[in-house]
Design a protein around this motif. Structure first.
Motif, PDB file in Angstrom:
ATOM      1  N   LEU A  14       0.825  -1.219   0.000  1.00  0.00           N
ATOM      2  CA  LEU A  14       0.000   0.000   0.000  1.00  0.00           C
ATOM      3  C   LEU A  14       0.855   1.264   0.000  1.00  0.00           C
ATOM      4  O   LEU A  14       0.427   2.310  -0.474  1.00  0.00           O
ATOM      5  N   SER A  15       2.046   1.166   0.554  1.00  0.00           N
ATOM      6  CA  SER A  15       2.892   2.361   0.630  1.00  0.00           C
ATOM      7  C   SER A  15       3.682   2.571  -0.652  1.00  0.00           C
ATOM      8  O   SER A  15       4.415   3.540  -0.769  1.00  0.00           O
ATOM      9  N   GLY A  16       3.541   1.643  -1.600  1.00  0.00           N
ATOM     10  CA  GLY A  16       4.275   1.806  -2.856  1.00  0.00           C
ATOM     11  C   GLY A  16       5.714   1.358  -2.751  1.00  0.00           C
ATOM     12  O   GLY A  16       6.531   1.634  -3.622  1.00  0.00           O
ATOM     13  N   SER A  38     -11.716 -13.417  -9.277  1.00  0.00           N
ATOM     14  CA  SER A  38     -12.707 -12.391  -9.592  1.00  0.00           C
ATOM     15  C   SER A  38     -12.364 -11.047  -8.964  1.00  0.00           C
ATOM     16  O   SER A  38     -12.766 -10.013  -9.470  1.00  0.00           O
ATOM     17  N   ILE A  40      -9.167  -8.907  -6.388  1.00  0.00           N
ATOM     18  CA  ILE A  40      -7.992  -8.900  -5.520  1.00  0.00           C
ATOM     19  C   ILE A  40      -8.144  -7.719  -4.562  1.00  0.00           C
ATOM     20  O   ILE A  40      -8.405  -6.592  -4.996  1.00  0.00           O
ATOM     21  N   THR A  42      -6.150  -5.544  -1.754  1.00  0.00           N
ATOM     22  CA  THR A  42      -4.871  -5.273  -1.108  1.00  0.00           C
ATOM     23  C   THR A  42      -5.157  -4.407   0.111  1.00  0.00           C
ATOM     24  O   THR A  42      -5.702  -3.308  -0.025  1.00  0.00           O
TER      25      THR A  42
ATOM     26  N   ASN B  24       1.577   0.583  -7.508  1.00  0.00           N
ATOM     27  CA  ASN B  24       2.831   0.836  -6.816  1.00  0.00           C
ATOM     28  C   ASN B  24       3.305   2.264  -7.052  1.00  0.00           C
ATOM     29  O   ASN B  24       3.663   2.986  -6.114  1.00  0.00           O
ATOM     30  N   PHE B  25       3.274   2.687  -8.314  1.00  0.00           N
ATOM     31  CA  PHE B  25       3.728   4.028  -8.649  1.00  0.00           C
ATOM     32  C   PHE B  25       2.846   5.098  -8.003  1.00  0.00           C
ATOM     33  O   PHE B  25       3.334   6.051  -7.389  1.00  0.00           O
ATOM     34  N   ALA B  27       0.809   4.829  -5.399  1.00  0.00           N
ATOM     35  CA  ALA B  27       0.917   4.827  -3.938  1.00  0.00           C
ATOM     36  C   ALA B  27       2.165   5.562  -3.490  1.00  0.00           C
ATOM     37  O   ALA B  27       2.147   6.345  -2.524  1.00  0.00           O
ATOM     38  N   SER B  28       3.237   5.317  -4.211  1.00  0.00           N
ATOM     39  CA  SER B  28       4.499   5.933  -3.825  1.00  0.00           C
ATOM     40  C   SER B  28       4.476   7.455  -4.042  1.00  0.00           C
ATOM     41  O   SER B  28       4.979   8.224  -3.232  1.00  0.00           O
ATOM     42  N   LYS B  31       2.243   9.036  -1.340  1.00  0.00           N
ATOM     43  CA  LYS B  31       2.916   9.026  -0.039  1.00  0.00           C
ATOM     44  C   LYS B  31       3.753  10.284   0.140  1.00  0.00           C
ATOM     45  O   LYS B  31       3.800  10.872   1.221  1.00  0.00           O
ATOM     46  N   VAL B  37      -2.501   5.345   0.875  1.00  0.00           N
ATOM     47  CA  VAL B  37      -3.434   4.436   0.212  1.00  0.00           C
ATOM     48  C   VAL B  37      -3.894   3.414   1.238  1.00  0.00           C
ATOM     49  O   VAL B  37      -3.085   2.691   1.812  1.00  0.00           O
ATOM     50  N   SER B  38      -5.202   3.365   1.498  1.00  0.00           N
ATOM     51  CA  SER B  38      -5.673   2.446   2.530  1.00  0.00           C
ATOM     52  C   SER B  38      -6.120   1.110   1.947  1.00  0.00           C
ATOM     53  O   SER B  38      -6.068   0.100   2.630  1.00  0.00           O
ATOM     54  N   GLN B  39      -6.546   1.089   0.691  1.00  0.00           N
ATOM     55  CA  GLN B  39      -6.908  -0.180   0.060  1.00  0.00           C
ATOM     56  C   GLN B  39      -6.712  -0.080  -1.444  1.00  0.00           C
ATOM     57  O   GLN B  39      -6.787   1.005  -2.025  1.00  0.00           O
ATOM     58  N   ILE B  40      -6.461  -1.228  -2.035  1.00  0.00           N
ATOM     59  CA  ILE B  40      -6.443  -1.320  -3.493  1.00  0.00           C
ATOM     60  C   ILE B  40      -7.425  -2.422  -3.897  1.00  0.00           C
ATOM     61  O   ILE B  40      -7.378  -3.527  -3.362  1.00  0.00           O
ATOM     62  N   PHE B  41      -8.330  -2.090  -4.798  1.00  0.00           N
ATOM     63  CA  PHE B  41      -9.250  -3.088  -5.329  1.00  0.00           C
ATOM     64  C   PHE B  41      -8.858  -3.399  -6.764  1.00  0.00           C
ATOM     65  O   PHE B  41      -8.708  -2.476  -7.563  1.00  0.00           O
ATOM     66  N   THR B  42      -8.702  -4.642  -7.071  1.00  0.00           N
ATOM     67  CA  THR B  42      -8.467  -5.029  -8.454  1.00  0.00           C
ATOM     68  C   THR B  42      -9.695  -5.779  -8.926  1.00  0.00           C
ATOM     69  O   THR B  42     -10.048  -6.815  -8.351  1.00  0.00           O
ATOM     70  N   ILE B  43     -10.367  -5.220  -9.913  1.00  0.00           N
ATOM     71  CA  ILE B  43     -11.679  -5.761 -10.295  1.00  0.00           C
ATOM     72  C   ILE B  43     -11.777  -5.935 -11.796  1.00  0.00           C
ATOM     73  O   ILE B  43     -10.961  -5.420 -12.550  1.00  0.00           O
ATOM     74  N   THR B  53     -17.865  -1.074  -6.497  1.00  0.00           N
ATOM     75  CA  THR B  53     -16.562  -0.794  -5.893  1.00  0.00           C
ATOM     76  C   THR B  53     -16.386   0.699  -5.662  1.00  0.00           C
ATOM     77  O   THR B  53     -15.833   1.120  -4.632  1.00  0.00           O
TER      78      THR B  53
END
Lengths: 416, 416
Positions: A14-16, A38, A40, A42, B24-25, B27-28, B31, B37-43, B53
């Motif tokens: 999450l912090s990159g 279906s 993911i 994080t 990743n990019f 979030a960084s 920061k 970033v508290s959550q990442i959803f991949t859908i 979502t």
């Protein structure tokens, strides 16, 4: 067992700070046995968040796989969350503790710290899959016929757990539907024109075949994904659809089976018994690495030179100092001489060269960042091209250029 | 503006076909301006899933950033989902259409296809941020003071949009809290023992500083993350805590500022005006690539040789055929001669060499997969080590070995 949900636990993602590569690996392995990821999630390493996400995941899928949050340090809370979620207790598992002792002894550590012993505590209802490459065990919990696996987060521990233990277990326990994928690689035609060109074919695809457009650099990959209960039939069906597709875009297709461009190259060079070598400047070894990332590449890759300093281009690759003085080091002429030099040095059929400025910051001779000249020599024929990619970051630039060069080699070989 | 939620849209990620590097990019970058970033959803690319979502994301965060699902092809449904979610209509935006026309013309395409024109249709309430490296615009929607950005999925389009447009916009519009991170790199001490050793220090950390353990290969990175409203104060505070930490683990610390090992190396070599060269076999250019991935590496990296074929080790690196016959090509002795040979060829202070079997499949001389010998020469001193990593996949093996070698060089330089 059809839908999987992945939960990646860890603030470092999450912090990159870290790229999540586990999800990619797991999704790809599950796809091979017909299980589709279906969603993911994080999330951060907090007990409430983990429990809430598990609850959602159990509604969305039949199979839940969590990675991360099982290390021996203070910031790992997954195990506690698991026990609470499944209304269970954590207790020492003797089998796991013995496995851990043997694991530590083999690595020369006789005394097991209290903190390591904690690794052998697992929820009492869990089935343990031992981890042969780390200290955190994999735990499986079952609820209403749905399965939940918790794995550590280190990629080289995750891979063997998934591949050698979890996938075989799932294959045996369930009678799974098959999924079959094929990739058709297309070059020299923009995505939007491609879509128009094959529209009629796409609209006529059978319902069990899905099509995706995946642009990679200047190549578009068309992925056909077929699902059904007969694997042979699926293979036959996708092959038939690809044969129907080819007449629309024949000249632009560089491969209909292998996916990655370096694998396509591998197949071609092996088939034709051709060897290759590389002379790199701005790609800094990235081109050689991409070629050698394919297993079996020693059959055709003889080697390469990374000539970063200008005088080494002269000394090792036999580039003439006059050419450099006249045209500067980032020039068509220098790229040509580098390719010639490395072809002689390694005595290879094909040679590739790059000279350019990866940036940031201007090159010594004032050439703009993002400029690269590259030469492809096949026997005594050569083609030199220029790319200008000022918007790419350094490593992306190296990767993009390497991809493009390999793609060009493939195109040249296809049409020769 | 404190918490962000990222939504990655695209079946190519769920299918394991593509690794999500955008999150990743982003979030960084966030920061750096104090947004976590508290959550990442991949859908997947389905209208209902996207809308659901978005609803969850608006509950969890103040800033939502979606990537993917904006291409010109049939499988992209994000824009429709956006319009429905925000109860809006999609209409042609003249400014965006003009931008698109200029963009296409610059690339030599005079006639704009209907399918491209679709790209200029956006929700009427959205603020458009033009995309200078692709055809899909970035759209910003606002709701109850919360912001939602939708970006395309191609990484080299995402990066400039985030860096040049969105981050500056957020910085100006909100008065953001600062986050300051420092990484302390520790080697030669296992994570569990490290945790015990620094336990008292860790428990005494101020409340606004969080600590994470990030193992990377055989190095453990300790990350201190401090948050507060005064940037200078944060820097001072983390520096003080690091000074308190050092006495506990002094001999094991290789860096207290740079994060990546190749950047730590860069700093050291630049400071000490040392040059370096590489002779690679099983790492296939990966070591050179890791070194040259750092901007400014041309100051210390002179170049390298990838000698994949055995006879090229003899011809180019001057390894003696007798040594190969006596000890086999994967041996301590050959690693030593490769390092010596490349040091002479490039006339560098330091030289590195690798010889081993990356697998899968056994090497020509029967040596087991996962074995590598590597030599580090600093002037006329050399150290040769062996690694055995049979469980790593090919590219992971190349990366692990490269990381380890650079880390060893750094350790040697620290203690010299």
């Amino acid at each position: 067992m059809e839908k999987a949900v992945l939960i990646t636990i860890g603030d470092e993602i999450l912090s990159g700070n870290t790229i999540d590569t586990n999800s990619n690996f797991i999704a790809s392995e599950l796809k091979n046995i017909g299980i589709k990821v279906s969603q993911i999630f994080t999330i951060s390493d907090e007990i409430e968040t983990i429990k809430n996400t598990l609850a959602i995941a159990f509604e969305l899928g039949d199979l839940i796989i969590t990675t991360g949050g099982l290390g021996p340090t203070r910031d790992d809370k997954t195990k506690k969350a698991l026990a609470e979620f499944f209304d269970d207790e954590i207790a020492l598992d003797e089998v796991t503790f013995n496995h851990l002792k043997v694991y530590m002894e083999r690595r020369g550590r006789q005394d097991i710290l209290e903190r390591n012993k904690e690794q052998a505590f697992v929820p009492t209802k869990s089935v343990v899959f031992q981890n042969h490459y780390g200290t955190a065990p994999c735990m499986m919990m079952e609820q209403n016929g749905k399965l939940c696996y918790s794995l550590p987060g280190v990629p080289y521990e995750v891979k063997p757990l998934i591949k050698d233990q979890i996938v075989p277990y799932l294959q045996e326990k369930f009678n799974l539907n098959y999924i079959h994928s094929r990739i058709v690689s297309v070059v020299g035609i923009p995505e939007s024109i491609l879509a128009d060109t094959i529209e009629n074919w796409e609209l006529a695809l059978p319902e069990n075949i899905a099509l995706s457009y995946l642009p990679v650099g200047t190549r578009v990959k068309l992925r056909l994904t077929a699902s059904g209960d007969n694997e042979d039939l699926l293979k036959q069906q996708t092959e038939e659809e690809i044969q129907k597709l080819l007449p629309f875009i024949k000249d632009h297709v560089i491969a209909t089976s292998e996916d990655k461009i370096e694998n396509i190259l591998a197949e071609m060079l092996t088939d034709r018994k051709l060897t290759i070598s590389t002379a790199e400047s701005c790609t800094g070894g990235g081109l050689a690495k991409m070629i050698t990332s394919v297993s079996g590449s020693s059959r055709y890759f003889l080697g390469g030179v990374v000539a970063y300093a200008t005088e080494k281009k002269v000394k090792i690759l036999n580039v003439s100092q006059e050419t450099i003085d006249q045209y500067t080091v980032v020039s068509e002429e220098v790229a040509q001489e580098m390719a010639e030099g490395v072809q002689k040095l390694f005595d290879s059929h094909i040679s590739l060269s790059t000279t350019g400025v990866a940036g940031p910051g201007k090159g010594e001779d004032g050439k703009e960042v993002g400029t690269v000249f590259y030469t492809i020599r096949i026997n005594d024929q050569e083609v030199t091209s220029k790319l200008y990619m000022p918007h790419l970051e350094r490593v992306d630039f190296m990767d993009f250029v390497s991809q493009k060069i390999i793609q060009d080699v493939v195109s040249l070989l296809v049409n020769s």
